[in-house]
Design a protein around this motif. Structure first.
Motif, short mmCIF file in Angstrom:
data_model
loop_
_atom_site.label_atom_id
_atom_site.label_comp_id
_atom_site.label_asym_id
_atom_site.label_seq_id
_atom_site.Cartn_x
_atom_site.Cartn_y
_atom_site.Cartn_z
N HIS A 1 0.88 -1.24 0.00
CA HIS A 1 0.11 0.00 -0.06
C HIS A 1 0.82 1.25 0.02
O HIS A 1 0.60 2.40 -0.63
N VAL B 1 2.27 2.11 -3.69
CA VAL B 1 0.96 2.38 -4.50
C VAL B 1 0.96 4.12 -3.95
O VAL B 1 0.85 4.89 -4.62
N GLU B 2 0.84 4.30 -2.60
CA GLU B 2 0.57 5.69 -2.07
C GLU B 2 1.72 6.77 -2.53
O GLU B 2 1.28 7.70 -2.91
N PHE C 1 1.07 7.40 -6.27
CA PHE C 1 0.23 8.48 -6.29
C PHE C 1 0.55 9.86 -5.78
O PHE C 1 0.13 10.82 -6.37
N LEU D 1 0.40 13.15 -7.86
CA LEU D 1 -0.39 14.45 -7.37
C LEU D 1 0.71 15.76 -7.37
O LEU D 1 0.26 16.99 -7.58
N MET E 1 -3.86 21.44 -2.50
CA MET E 1 -3.72 19.93 -2.68
C MET E 1 -2.35 19.76 -2.48
O MET E 1 -1.83 18.64 -1.89
N GLY F 1 -2.01 19.03 1.34
CA GLY F 1 -2.72 17.91 1.68
C GLY F 1 -1.95 16.64 1.56
O GLY F 1 -1.84 15.59 1.93
N THR F 2 -1.31 16.70 -0.12
CA THR F 2 -0.24 15.81 -0.28
C THR F 2 0.71 15.47 0.53
O THR F 2 1.12 14.32 0.88
N VAL G 1 -0.29 13.97 3.89
CA VAL G 1 -0.38 12.49 3.46
C VAL G 1 0.78 11.81 3.49
O VAL G 1 1.03 10.76 4.00
N ASN H 1 1.57 8.62 5.87
CA ASN H 1 1.21 7.47 5.39
C ASN H 1 2.83 6.79 4.67
O ASN H 1 2.69 5.55 4.64
N LEU I 1 -8.77 16.68 2.09
CA LEU I 1 -8.42 17.86 1.40
C LEU I 1 -8.16 17.55 0.02
O LEU I 1 -8.33 18.37 -0.77
N ILE I 2 -7.21 16.70 -0.09
CA ILE I 2 -6.78 16.45 -1.38
C ILE I 2 -7.80 16.19 -2.47
O ILE I 2 -8.06 16.39 -3.64
#
Lengths: 166, 508
Positions: free
Chosen positions: A10, A13-14, A17, A21, A57, A60-61, A64, A68, B169-170
């Motif tokens: 996971h 993949v994260e 991603f 982004l 964005m 947020g990225t 994350v 993560n 948020l994203i």
């Protein structure tokens, strides 16, 4: 040796991603700067909203990404058993084939061919059941959409040469 | 009593054979998509939306809304019988419904679920009827700053309530960004089109929704097929007269819990951005907290069926209120319905109530009739619905795919949209696997235009100062609430750290 898609976690993949982004974020910031991210003569310029959003964005990225991939990385495999990948491809690839068929055979004929193929190949139906499905579906769709609601769909080459009504 | 008179006018408008026919059709379709795993109510509404462009607006709205109500009822059948929730809002009912079914009380659990769904929906419909006009009158005084503040509450809710705030948020930003592709309405400049002509008209949200929910769910189910073993319990789906009366009695003896869950659900539903799923979980938690025997929860407590079902049906109804009154949908399904309202030539908002009273009030009247119809169908035809589950996968999956692609194409007669649906299907599969919430993306995509418009107009009014949102008497409190919602995850983080430090200092 396990194939690569079974070893993908996971977290991997994260990370992929997140890279996508961030790349998109940079492209959009760039676009918003081109359009003007600030105050114009009579109000915010066209790029203002884009600029705010792309920054949101990216923030947020990054958040994350921190949580993560660094704080609590999820090391579970993305696919747990090979069966998952197999089923996914068996269902997914025919969908792509269907979309590729539509410009040639139109929506109705392609839908019939797709259903018949899927029934016979994946569902192990007998050939006559599959054939019946492949004929009933386009006719039923055609009656509902064309005759019932007058909605136009892409037509087939047979329609253009007057062999079929769709 | 003004509302009552208007409601009667609504019944008058609704009671024509065609409109009732379309409503019933919607409910039956909704029950089917609710029962079938892999197609939820959201997908059902999205796929059929393009078809309704050609209908008369009242029929179109009551049919699509009927799908929504039907799926609310249908979802609990699979949750209870198979432990496979047909919709996200039917997950909470599974906690106790499934154990009840295992104890051989599936009939009781289902009929209780149906009765309480009906009860919750009717309470919500009554609240809807009497709150709609005062709400609309208040909304008439809203200017762009107030609209923007309410929109921020919607997105604040997504961030503040559960899940990873970063991921929410994203998804919100991505939804907004997708909505900005195309020509800028104010200046006419092409944005994010990168010189291509196809992108100039922008992304329509229907193919994207169909992709994320329709195709995405087909792919997600395909990958999980190896672990889902649907046993044949269709015989357990029989509802006897005894079950029906026992279910009604169970609801009646818990009438306090049912009513408070319904009111809780309605309020959660009105909150833009919350919707039925969080409402059902909140009501479940609430029921467990006030219960005299909380240890029975999760092992087949009938209260665990009553609370979430009352709440989710009430919330589904409540979610329509801000959609009609403010043009701000409370859930993805409400967002799709709102797009429909636009397509049929109306503009959702407070003026709809004064300019199109027949449209609005016949819809409100349909809330009552649709729920009565759904209850009757469920109580009598559950075995029939459960039999649908025997439809072989090799027929079901291709049908959903074909209908999805047809829906995607029909909305603007563009082949590009078919590809869009497939691409977003793949994206939806990956996002689902990685626990990215899909609802914020859809709501942001639908609301992108109005959010940007409200923000720009507010800033023009204030000559560029953000302070305008905090200076006006109506927008200031709303904006403060929105900001608090956005901050909620931060507060929670600090609270956790504080507790951990306390534990560390006392634990030695």
């Amino acid at each position: 040796m396990t194939p690569i898609w079974m070893r993908t976690t996971h977290r991997a993949v994260e990370i992929g991603f997140i890279i996508v982004l961030l790349f998109l974020g940079v492209v959009i910031v760039n676009e918003s700067v081109r359009l003007g991210p600030t105050w114009g003569e009579s109000g915010p310029q066209a790029g203002f909203f884009l600029f705010v959003l792309s920054i949101a964005m990216i923030l947020g990225t990054l958040g994350v990404a921190y949580v993560n991939t660094y704080r609590t990385p999820d090391m579970r495999p993305f696919f747990e058993v090979p069966q998952e990948v197999e089923d996914l491809l068996k269902v997914g690839l025919p969908i792509i084939a269907l979309v590729l068929l539509i410009p040639l055979l139109g929506m109705y004929v392609s839908a019939g061919v797709y259903l018949a193929f899927f029934m016979a190949w994946y569902g192990k139906f007998r050939w006559y059941s599959a054939l019946a499905g492949g004929i009933i579906l386009p006719v039923a769709l055609w009656i509902t959409l064309r005759e019932g609601f007058n909605i136009s769909m892409p037509m087939s080459a047979f329609y253009r040469s007057n062999i079929l009504p769709f | 009593m003004e509302a009552f008179d208007l409601l009667m006018t609504g019944f008058d408008t609704l009671l024509t054979p065609t409109r009732i026919g379309f409503m019933m059709l919607g409910i039956i379709l909704g029950l089917l998509v609710g029962v079938l795993p892999g197609v939820g109510g959201t997908t059902g509404v999205a796929i059929l939306l393009p078809v309704t462009v050609f209908f008369e607006p009242v029929s179109a709205l009551v049919m699509l809304a009927g799908i929504y109500w039907g799926s609310m009822y249908g979802g609990l059948i699979t949750s209870i019988l198979f432990g496979v929730p047909g919709n996200p809002w039917s997950v909470a009912v599974m906690f106790d419904g499934r154990p009840l079914a295992k104890q051989g009380k599936a009939g009781l659990a289902m009929s209780t679920g149906f009765w309480v769904s009906f009860f919750g929906a009717i309470i919500a419909s009554v609240l809807f009827t009497f709150f709609a006009v005062p709400f609309a009158e208040m909304a008439l005084r809203f200017g762009p700053p107030e609209m923007f503040a309410v929109l921020m509450i919607a997105f604040g809710t997504f961030i503040g309530m559960g899940g990873s705030p970063g991921k929410a948020l994203i998804m919100i930003a991505a939804g907004f960004l997708l909505s900005t592709v195309g020509l800028d309405v104010v200046t006419g400049q092409p944005r994010l089109t990168f010189g291509t002509i196809e992108l100039m008209r922008g992304f329509h949200f229907v193919p994207i929704t169909i992709g994320l929910f329709g195709i995405g769910e087909v792919l997600a189910n395909a990958a999980e097929r190896y672990k889902v073993q649907i046993e044949d319990v269709t015989r357990a789906a029989k509802l006897g007269m005894h079950d029906i009366t026992a279910g009604a009695r169970a609801v009646f003896s818990n009438i306090g819990l049912a009513s408070s869950s319904a009111v809780l659900g309605f309020i959660t539903g009105i909150l833009p951005g919350a919707g039925a799923t969080p409402a059902s979980f909140m009501a479940y938690g609430f029921a467990q907290k006030i219960s005299k025997h909380p240890e029975k929860f999760g092992k087949g407590a009938i209260e665990g069926v009553i609370a979430p079902e009352a709440a989710n049906n009430a919330a589904g109804t409540g979610a329509i209120l801000p959609m009609l009154v403010l043009g701000i949908p409370g859930s993805p399904t409400a967002a799709i319905l709102m797009a429909g309202v636009f397509m049929w030539g109306f503009i959702p908002g407070p003026r709809l109530f004064t300019e199109q009273p027949e449209f609005v009030w016949s819809f409100i009247a349909s809330l009552y009739l649709a729920n009565i119809a759904a209850l009757l169908i469920c109580l009598t035809a559950t075995p029939l619905l459960a039999m649908m589950l025997r439809t072989p996968y090799a027929i079901m999956a291709p049908l959903i795919v074909v209908l999805s692609l047809i829906g995607a194409y029909a909305i603007q007669n563009a082949f590009l949209d078919v590809w869009l649906a497939v691409i977003f299907g793949v994206i939806g599969f990956i996002l689902r696997r990685m626990d990215y919430p899909l609802a914020p993306l859809i709501v942001a995509l639908v609301l992108g235009f109005s959010t940007e418009e409200a923000l720009r107009q507010s800033l023009i009014m204030s000559d560029g100062s953000m302070a305008i949102f905090f200076q006006r008497p109506l927008s200031a409190p709303i904006m403060v609430v929105a900001l608090l919602l956005f901050m909620l995850p931060l507060f929670r983080m600090f609270l956790r750290r504080y507790r951990r430090r306390q534990q560390a200092s006392t634990g030695e």
